[in-house]
Design a protein around this motif. Structure first.
Motif, PDB file in Angstrom:
ATOM      1  N   GLN A   1     -22.841  15.503  34.254  1.00  0.00           N
ATOM      2  CA  GLN A   1     -21.992  16.826  34.296  1.00  0.00           C
ATOM      3  C   GLN A   1     -22.614  18.176  34.424  1.00  0.00           C
ATOM      4  O   GLN A   1     -22.305  19.079  34.702  1.00  0.00           O
ATOM      5  CB  GLN A   1     -21.038  16.741  33.097  1.00  0.00           C
ATOM      6  N   ILE A   2     -24.208  17.914  33.971  1.00  0.00           N
ATOM      7  CA  ILE A   2     -24.969  19.181  33.878  1.00  0.00           C
ATOM      8  C   ILE A   2     -25.787  19.021  34.814  1.00  0.00           C
ATOM      9  O   ILE A   2     -26.631  18.291  35.377  1.00  0.00           O
ATOM     10  CB  ILE A   2     -25.643  19.279  32.634  1.00  0.00           C
ATOM     11  N   SER A   3     -26.029  20.318  35.422  1.00  0.00           N
ATOM     12  CA  SER A   3     -26.680  20.502  36.746  1.00  0.00           C
ATOM     13  C   SER A   3     -28.367  20.561  36.436  1.00  0.00           C
ATOM     14  O   SER A   3     -29.076  20.420  37.315  1.00  0.00           O
ATOM     15  CB  SER A   3     -26.492  21.749  37.568  1.00  0.00           C
ATOM     16  N   ASP A   4     -28.805  20.948  35.317  1.00  0.00           N
ATOM     17  CA  ASP A   4     -30.290  20.857  35.060  1.00  0.00           C
ATOM     18  C   ASP A   4     -30.977  19.597  34.509  1.00  0.00           C
ATOM     19  O   ASP A   4     -32.033  19.581  34.150  1.00  0.00           O
ATOM     20  CB  ASP A   4     -30.557  22.051  34.218  1.00  0.00           C
ATOM     21  N   TYR A   5     -29.996  18.714  34.432  1.00  0.00           N
ATOM     22  CA  TYR A   5     -30.712  17.500  34.132  1.00  0.00           C
ATOM     23  C   TYR A   5     -30.393  16.449  35.464  1.00  0.00           C
ATOM     24  O   TYR A   5     -29.261  16.387  35.941  1.00  0.00           O
ATOM     25  CB  TYR A   5     -30.072  16.852  32.865  1.00  0.00           C
ATOM     26  N   THR A   6     -31.292  15.301  35.332  1.00  0.00           N
ATOM     27  CA  THR A   6     -30.918  14.447  36.522  1.00  0.00           C
ATOM     28  C   THR A   6     -31.171  13.174  35.761  1.00  0.00           C
ATOM     29  O   THR A   6     -32.411  12.679  35.167  1.00  0.00           O
ATOM     30  CB  THR A   6     -31.833  14.475  37.645  1.00  0.00           C
TER      31      THR A   6
ATOM     32  N   TYR B   1     -35.614  16.832  33.213  1.00  0.00           N
ATOM     33  CA  TYR B   1     -35.089  18.167  32.935  1.00  0.00           C
ATOM     34  C   TYR B   1     -35.672  18.765  34.102  1.00  0.00           C
ATOM     35  O   TYR B   1     -36.728  18.973  34.314  1.00  0.00           O
ATOM     36  CB  TYR B   1     -35.448  18.594  31.668  1.00  0.00           C
ATOM     37  N   GLU B   2     -34.758  19.437  34.912  1.00  0.00           N
ATOM     38  CA  GLU B   2     -35.194  20.071  36.124  1.00  0.00           C
ATOM     39  C   GLU B   2     -34.710  21.499  36.466  1.00  0.00           C
ATOM     40  O   GLU B   2     -33.811  21.713  36.986  1.00  0.00           O
ATOM     41  CB  GLU B   2     -35.076  19.196  37.442  1.00  0.00           C
TER      42      GLU B   2
ATOM     43  N   THR C   1     -34.151  24.998  37.712  1.00  0.00           N
ATOM     44  CA  THR C   1     -34.058  25.331  39.335  1.00  0.00           C
ATOM     45  C   THR C   1     -35.137  26.118  39.576  1.00  0.00           C
ATOM     46  O   THR C   1     -35.685  26.131  40.613  1.00  0.00           O
ATOM     47  CB  THR C   1     -32.916  25.963  39.747  1.00  0.00           C
TER      48      THR C   1
ATOM     49  N   ARG D   1     -34.239  22.198  26.533  1.00  0.00           N
ATOM     50  CA  ARG D   1     -34.170  23.776  27.227  1.00  0.00           C
ATOM     51  C   ARG D   1     -34.730  24.788  26.716  1.00  0.00           C
ATOM     52  O   ARG D   1     -35.637  25.558  27.331  1.00  0.00           O
ATOM     53  CB  ARG D   1     -32.685  23.920  27.330  1.00  0.00           C
TER      54      ARG D   1
END
Ligand SMILES: *Cc1c(COP(=O)(O)O)cnc(C)c1O
Length: 519
Positions: free
Chosen positions: A417-422, A436-437, A439, A498
């Motif tokens: 659900q969170i955009s900064d994790y893959t 952790y990615e 942008t 983070r």
């Protein structure tokens, strides 16, 4: 045990117990072995450990400079205080500098906080001290091994009573032992003549690309050679690819290799992936290959109605290992090595030693395990597991395993659900790998960032997680072993990642980090 030497004025000299025994009188020796002293020390230890277990704060690992730790340990050796004080300070130092396996901050590895009763039983094992490879030296442990084998078979499902189980000190040794049995069963006269006398095809082992390093070691130890490991490709979930395996096995044979054993995983170490055992059984039996399944991590899923499907076909594999010191939460080591065929299990160590092995089996030697395990003296490691099984029942293990796997799925859903994790894979058990990615960071720097995060988390002392390399992609890895870990703890971990990352991005000059920033 350290004794002050009265001959050295004021100076404290450390001597080993053995030397002390030569110098001192029998009464001094007796002092150490006194039951009353045992009781006092045990009570002190139990008090400290009860406090340790009651601490539910979020802690990972406090990394200590090794030189400082050496100094602290040496100071304890030289201290002039009473024995009780020294003992309690040693335990406190041990706790303080250890991974906090009972804390929700510990998400890093496959060993865990133990069921306390199993830990207590280690004390019983240690005091009664029965080396368990021979019935005469450990009657109850040997009988219990055979009872537990039957208990576990309710979940494994061997059709007849011709299977065998032996305990080994770790799955690394269990894998070695099983592959040795495979080698001796599949390659004639190998035990006696060795591999050097062989002509013709070169013995080889087929493994997943993602195999545990203990299997590679076994190939080296057994004279197969790491170069004779034939790697089977895996699919996107890191499971051996059934469609591609046959052609690779057949090609290896054409190239002069005799693949006598295929090692699959029932829960790989890196991502917890389960190879398709049932399909591999067919592939192996058509080619006279011994199928060994390394279930060190995932064997415990057998106890779960919900998850046991992942191990379907295990009862048809020739052998498998299962670490109880991982997902059955007993102290290390306690590994179970199962063989489908009892006679084949005898092939691992085909030798005679007249001082221990009887030529004519009798009602006692039937229970000896020494012909099937490498160890001579062996801890009666089954006892703690058995005691928990007797007192708490199998349900405890099933419930905890299911809880941990469910929690891992929840964490995976949260990351999605969170955009900064893959997330890097769909978890099959309690291992989850992710990155952790942020942008703002170029792809080329993401690997360094993951490594930095993992190290700084450890330095911070609140969370302990591990790292992993998946097809060249450096990632973070969590293993949920503690039922007290909730999604809220995982969220705290994500926040801390983070924050660490933001610090790094701020303080790392592009030229220092070697980053080529996008223009
Ligand atoms: C942990 C693990 C091992 C090694 O087991 P030890 O008991 O630590 O020797 C082997 N294979 C797999 C898949 C593992 O997860």
């Amino acid at each position: 045990m350290y004794i002050k030497d009265p001959t050295q004025s004021g100076e404290i000299v450390v001597k080993e117990l053995q030397q002390v025994a030569q110098l001192n009188t029998l009464s001094e020796i007796r002092q150490v072995f006194k039951p009353e002293l045992f009781k006092q020390n045990a009570q002190l230890v139990v008090d400290i450990l009860t406090r340790y277990l009651s601490d539910d704060s979020i802690k990972g690992l406090a990394m200590t400079n090794p030189a400082e730790l050496v100094a602290q340990a040496k100071a304890l050796m030289a201290s002039n205080q009473d024995d009780k004080q020294t003992l309690s300070e040693i335990i406190e130092l041990y706790i303080k500098t250890g991974i906090q396996v009972h804390s929700p901050g510990y998400m890093g590895r496959q060993f865990s906080g133990v069921i306390p009763l199993a830990g207590i039983f280690d004390l019983v094992n240690s005091i009664i001290n029965q080396p368990s490879s021979f019935y005469e030296a450990a009657q109850l442990p040997n009988v219990v091994e055979s009872i537990m084998a039957q208990e576990f078979n309710r979940y494994i499902g061997y059709p007849d009573n011709n299977f065998a189980m032996v305990t080994t000190q770790g799955a690394s040794l269990g894998n070695l032992t099983a592959i040795l049995a495979a080698r001796n069963n599949k390659i004639d006269d190998c035990w006696q003549q060795g591999l050097s006398a062989r002509q013709g095809l070169r013995p080889a082992i087929a493994v997943s690309e993602d195999v545990h390093y203990s299997v590679t070691r076994a190939a080296g130890i057994l004279g197969i050679g790491a170069a004779q490991l034939v790697k089977l490709p895996v699919d996107e979930c890191k499971r051996i690819c059934l469609e591609r395996a046959p052609e690779i096995l057949d090609k290896a044979k054409d190239e002069g290799l005799q693949i006598f054993c295929l090692v699959a995983s029932g829960g790989s170490t890196s991502v917890g992936a389960f190879d398709p055992i049932e399909g591999l059984v067919d592939i192996c039996s058509n080619r006279d290959i011994w199928l060994h399944v390394d279930c060190a991590h995932g064997g415990s899923l057998l106890l779960s109605e919900e998850r046991k499907e992942l191990l379907k076909g295990l009862e048809k594999a020739d052998s498998f290992v299962w670490d109880a010191h991982k997902m059955l939460f007993v102290p290390s080591m306690c590994t179970l090595l199962f063989y489908k065929n009892k006679q084949a299990s005898e092939g691992a160590f085909a030798q005679q030693a007249s001082y221990v092995f009887d030529k004519e089996p009798n009602i006692y030697t039937e229970y000896d395990s020494a012909t099937r395990n490498f160890e001579c003296t062996k801890r009666p490691m089954i006892m703690g597991l058995w005691v928990c099984w007797v007192i708490y029942g199998p349900k405890l293990f099933a419930q905890k395993v299911e809880h941990l796997c469910d929690m891992t799925q929840k964490a995976c859903d949260r990351l999605a659900q969170i955009s900064d994790y893959t997330v890097l894979h769909q978890p099959q058990s309690n291992i989850l790998c992710f990155r952790y990615e942020p942008t703002s960071l170029p792809e080329s720097q993401l690997a360094s960032l993951q490594l930095h995060i993992r190290d700084q988390l450890r330095e911070g002392g609140r969370f302990f997680i591990s790292k992993v390399d998946i097809d060249g992609v450096t990632a973070l890895r969590v293993v949920f072993m503690n039922h007290e870990i909730e999604l809220a703890h995982f969220e705290l971990l994500l926040d801390e990642i983070r924050a660490l990352s933001a610090d790094w991005l701020q303080t790392t000059e592009p030229e220092i980090a070697g980053v080529s920033w996008p223009q």
